[in-house]
Design a protein around this motif. Structure first.
Motif, PDB file in Angstrom:
ATOM      1  N   ASP A  34       0.823  -1.210   0.000  1.00 30.63           N
ATOM      2  CA  ASP A  34       0.000   0.000   0.000  1.00 30.63           C
ATOM      3  C   ASP A  34       0.859   1.264   0.000  1.00 30.63           C
ATOM      4  O   ASP A  34       0.549   2.234  -0.704  1.00 30.63           O
ATOM      5  N   ILE A  35       1.921   1.253   0.790  1.00 27.29           N
ATOM      6  CA  ILE A  35       2.814   2.411   0.821  1.00 27.29           C
ATOM      7  C   ILE A  35       3.439   2.623  -0.554  1.00 27.29           C
ATOM      8  O   ILE A  35       3.548   3.760  -1.036  1.00 27.29           O
ATOM      9  N   LYS A  36       3.819   1.540  -1.192  1.00 30.30           N
ATOM     10  CA  LYS A  36       4.442   1.669  -2.518  1.00 30.30           C
ATOM     11  C   LYS A  36       3.457   2.240  -3.534  1.00 30.30           C
ATOM     12  O   LYS A  36       3.823   3.097  -4.349  1.00 30.30           O
ATOM     13  N   ARG A  37       2.192   1.781  -3.501  1.00 31.49           N
ATOM     14  CA  ARG A  37       1.207   2.329  -4.434  1.00 31.49           C
ATOM     15  C   ARG A  37       1.029   3.834  -4.211  1.00 31.49           C
ATOM     16  O   ARG A  37       0.962   4.608  -5.172  1.00 31.49           O
ATOM     17  N   TYR A  38       0.942   4.229  -2.952  1.00 31.14           N
ATOM     18  CA  TYR A  38       0.754   5.649  -2.626  1.00 31.14           C
ATOM     19  C   TYR A  38       1.943   6.484  -3.119  1.00 31.14           C
ATOM     20  O   TYR A  38       1.751   7.519  -3.771  1.00 31.14           O
ATOM     21  N   VAL A  39       3.150   6.038  -2.844  1.00 28.60           N
ATOM     22  CA  VAL A  39       4.332   6.799  -3.241  1.00 28.60           C
ATOM     23  C   VAL A  39       4.479   6.818  -4.758  1.00 28.60           C
ATOM     24  O   VAL A  39       4.832   7.842  -5.354  1.00 28.60           O
ATOM     25  N   THR A  40       4.188   5.695  -5.407  1.00 28.42           N
ATOM     26  CA  THR A  40       4.294   5.626  -6.864  1.00 28.42           C
ATOM     27  C   THR A  40       3.323   6.593  -7.517  1.00 28.42           C
ATOM     28  O   THR A  40       3.647   7.248  -8.506  1.00 28.42           O
ATOM     29  N   ARG A  41       2.109   6.687  -6.972  1.00 34.23           N
ATOM     30  CA  ARG A  41       1.122   7.635  -7.509  1.00 34.23           C
ATOM     31  C   ARG A  41       1.667   9.055  -7.489  1.00 34.23           C
ATOM     32  O   ARG A  41       1.381   9.848  -8.382  1.00 34.23           O
ATOM     33  N   ARG A  42       2.462   9.354  -6.460  1.00 32.11           N
ATOM     34  CA  ARG A  42       2.917  10.729  -6.293  1.00 32.11           C
ATOM     35  C   ARG A  42       4.240  11.017  -6.992  1.00 32.11           C
ATOM     36  O   ARG A  42       4.437  12.130  -7.498  1.00 32.11           O
ATOM     37  N   ASP A  94      13.164   4.007  -3.814  1.00 30.48           N
ATOM     38  CA  ASP A  94      14.019   4.538  -2.747  1.00 30.48           C
ATOM     39  C   ASP A  94      13.202   5.033  -1.562  1.00 30.48           C
ATOM     40  O   ASP A  94      13.568   4.816  -0.407  1.00 30.48           O
ATOM     41  N   VAL A  95      12.088   5.709  -1.842  1.00 30.31           N
ATOM     42  CA  VAL A  95      11.285   6.266  -0.755  1.00 30.31           C
ATOM     43  C   VAL A  95      10.679   5.157   0.101  1.00 30.31           C
ATOM     44  O   VAL A  95      10.666   5.251   1.338  1.00 30.31           O
ATOM     45  N   VAL A  96      10.185   4.103  -0.527  1.00 30.63           N
ATOM     46  CA  VAL A  96       9.604   2.996   0.242  1.00 30.63           C
ATOM     47  C   VAL A  96      10.670   2.318   1.095  1.00 30.63           C
ATOM     48  O   VAL A  96      10.454   2.021   2.275  1.00 30.63           O
ATOM     49  N   ALA A  97      11.838   2.064   0.503  1.00 27.78           N
ATOM     50  CA  ALA A  97      12.924   1.448   1.268  1.00 27.78           C
ATOM     51  C   ALA A  97      13.314   2.333   2.452  1.00 27.78           C
ATOM     52  O   ALA A  97      13.497   1.850   3.577  1.00 27.78           O
ATOM     53  N   ASP A  98      13.410   3.647   2.200  1.00 28.59           N
ATOM     54  CA  ASP A  98      13.780   4.565   3.273  1.00 28.59           C
ATOM     55  C   ASP A  98      12.687   4.659   4.334  1.00 28.59           C
ATOM     56  O   ASP A  98      12.975   4.827   5.523  1.00 28.59           O
ATOM     57  N   THR A  99      11.424   4.563   3.920  1.00 27.81           N
ATOM     58  CA  THR A  99      10.318   4.614   4.873  1.00 27.81           C
ATOM     59  C   THR A  99      10.451   3.522   5.918  1.00 27.81           C
ATOM     60  O   THR A  99      10.341   3.766   7.130  1.00 27.81           O
ATOM     61  N   ARG A 116      -0.331   2.023  10.200  1.00 28.39           N
ATOM     62  CA  ARG A 116      -0.565   2.695   8.919  1.00 28.39           C
ATOM     63  C   ARG A 116      -0.331   4.206   8.981  1.00 28.39           C
ATOM     64  O   ARG A 116       0.418   4.751   8.152  1.00 28.39           O
ATOM     65  N   PRO A 117      -0.972   4.932   9.905  1.00 27.51           N
ATOM     66  CA  PRO A 117      -0.736   6.385   9.926  1.00 27.51           C
ATOM     67  C   PRO A 117       0.733   6.732  10.146  1.00 27.51           C
ATOM     68  O   PRO A 117       1.254   7.669   9.517  1.00 27.51           O
ATOM     69  N   TRP A 118       1.390   6.010  11.019  1.00 26.50           N
ATOM     70  CA  TRP A 118       2.808   6.237  11.306  1.00 26.50           C
ATOM     71  C   TRP A 118       3.639   6.064  10.045  1.00 26.50           C
ATOM     72  O   TRP A 118       4.477   6.908   9.710  1.00 26.50           O
ATOM     73  N   LEU A 119       3.405   4.984   9.306  1.00 27.09           N
ATOM     74  CA  LEU A 119       4.180   4.703   8.102  1.00 27.09           C
ATOM     75  C   LEU A 119       3.866   5.705   6.986  1.00 27.09           C
ATOM     76  O   LEU A 119       4.771   6.170   6.283  1.00 27.09           O
ATOM     77  N   TYR A 120       2.585   6.033   6.818  1.00 26.13           N
ATOM     78  CA  TYR A 120       2.228   7.027   5.805  1.00 26.13           C
ATOM     79  C   TYR A 120       2.826   8.391   6.144  1.00 26.13           C
ATOM     80  O   TYR A 120       3.203   9.147   5.243  1.00 26.13           O
ATOM     81  N   GLY A 121       2.913   8.704   7.435  1.00 27.03           N
ATOM     82  CA  GLY A 121       3.533   9.959   7.821  1.00 27.03           C
ATOM     83  C   GLY A 121       5.006   9.998   7.468  1.00 27.03           C
ATOM     84  O   GLY A 121       5.505  11.008   6.942  1.00 27.03           O
ATOM     85  N   ILE A 122       5.714   8.909   7.739  1.00 27.42           N
ATOM     86  CA  ILE A 122       7.132   8.836   7.388  1.00 27.42           C
ATOM     87  C   ILE A 122       7.299   8.959   5.878  1.00 27.42           C
ATOM     88  O   ILE A 122       8.145   9.720   5.371  1.00 27.42           O
ATOM     89  N   ALA A 123       6.482   8.215   5.123  1.00 26.22           N
ATOM     90  CA  ALA A 123       6.578   8.244   3.658  1.00 26.22           C
ATOM     91  C   ALA A 123       6.300   9.643   3.119  1.00 26.22           C
ATOM     92  O   ALA A 123       7.002  10.134   2.220  1.00 26.22           O
ATOM     93  N   THR A 124       5.278  10.306   3.667  1.00 21.22           N
ATOM     94  CA  THR A 124       4.920  11.639   3.180  1.00 21.22           C
ATOM     95  C   THR A 124       6.028  12.645   3.472  1.00 21.22           C
ATOM     96  O   THR A 124       6.335  13.509   2.633  1.00 21.22           O
TER      97      THR A 124
END
Length: 237
Positions: A74-82, A90-95, A114-122
């Protein structure tokens, strides 16, 4: 291995993370969707929430791979969209590297990570703001999403929808970064307002205000179209 070191391997490989003596590994990209977990039997995995897994990972670093298995797709889909596929890797690995290093400070009162991980990714996405805005500008000019274009058919319906996507891309590109973050966390990340507030460490009222303002600007750009339809389907057709 030093805490700053990191290696990636091909499908089925591993991503070493953490400092010396941690022994923690996260599955590489090709392994993240497989039903493999160090957390025990399926029943054990179903009973253990994220907070419990993270708590155990403080003593058993390898247990953190379960958090990766649960949330990386899910994190990868979100980051890829953006940001597109290249930057997303790189962003997912770093997250998850950042999350692993910060696991000792995770709030055990929060059962879902989920919120914690999405916050780090964002927050990591913000380092690539120029990449995101550049992608939106390309879409504004062409109506073609560089992420999905190679995998979709070019039909008349898609071509007519391109004008809508161009206006939407223009509106998103013009939003302040903080407004764009919360809007896309809610619409693309699927977070609730309280979860988005937790992710960004801001009050719920601030999230609600930013989302309302962002949607108002998008509505204006789209000629009054309901901005609640700003989803992956609307954006990417």
């Amino acid at each position: 291995m030093s805490e700053t070191s990191r290696t990636r391997t091909g499908a089925g490989g591993t991503l070493p993370v953490g400092g010396e003596g941690d022994g923690g590994v996260l599955p590489a990209d090709g392994a993240r969707d497989r039903d493999v977990s160090p957390a025990g039997s399926p029943a054990d995995r179903a009973e253990a929430d994220d907070a419990s897994v993270i708590e155990r990972s403080r003593r058993e670093p390898e247990a953190f791979a379960e958090v990766f298995h649960r949330h990386a797709p899910d994190i990868k889909r979100y980051v890829t969209r953006r940001l597109g596929a290249d930057a997303a890797e790189d962003v997912v690995a770093d997250t998850f590297l950042v999350a692993f290093r910060r696991r000792a400070g995770y709030d055990p009162a929060q059962p879902s990570a989920r919120p914690w991980l999405y916050g780090i990714a964002t927050n990591l996405i913000r380092r690539h703001k120029r990449v995101e805005v550049r992608r939106l500008r390309v879409l504004e000019r062409t109506g073609v999403d560089p992420v999905t274009a190679p995998f979709t058919e070019r039909s008349d319906e898609r071509l007519s929808a391109g004008a809508v996507r161009r206006r939407l891309a223009a509106a998103l590109a013009r939003l302040p970064a903080g407004h764009r973050d919360v809007l896309l966390l809610v619409t693309w990340g699927g977070l609730t307002y309280p979860e988005a507030a937790q992710a960004m460490d801001i009050p719920v009222g601030t999230v609600r205000s930013r989302v309302n303002r962002a949607r108002g600007k998008v509505r204006k750009e789209l000629g009054g179209v309901d901005p609640t339809s700003v989803s992956e389907e609307t954006f990417h057709g």
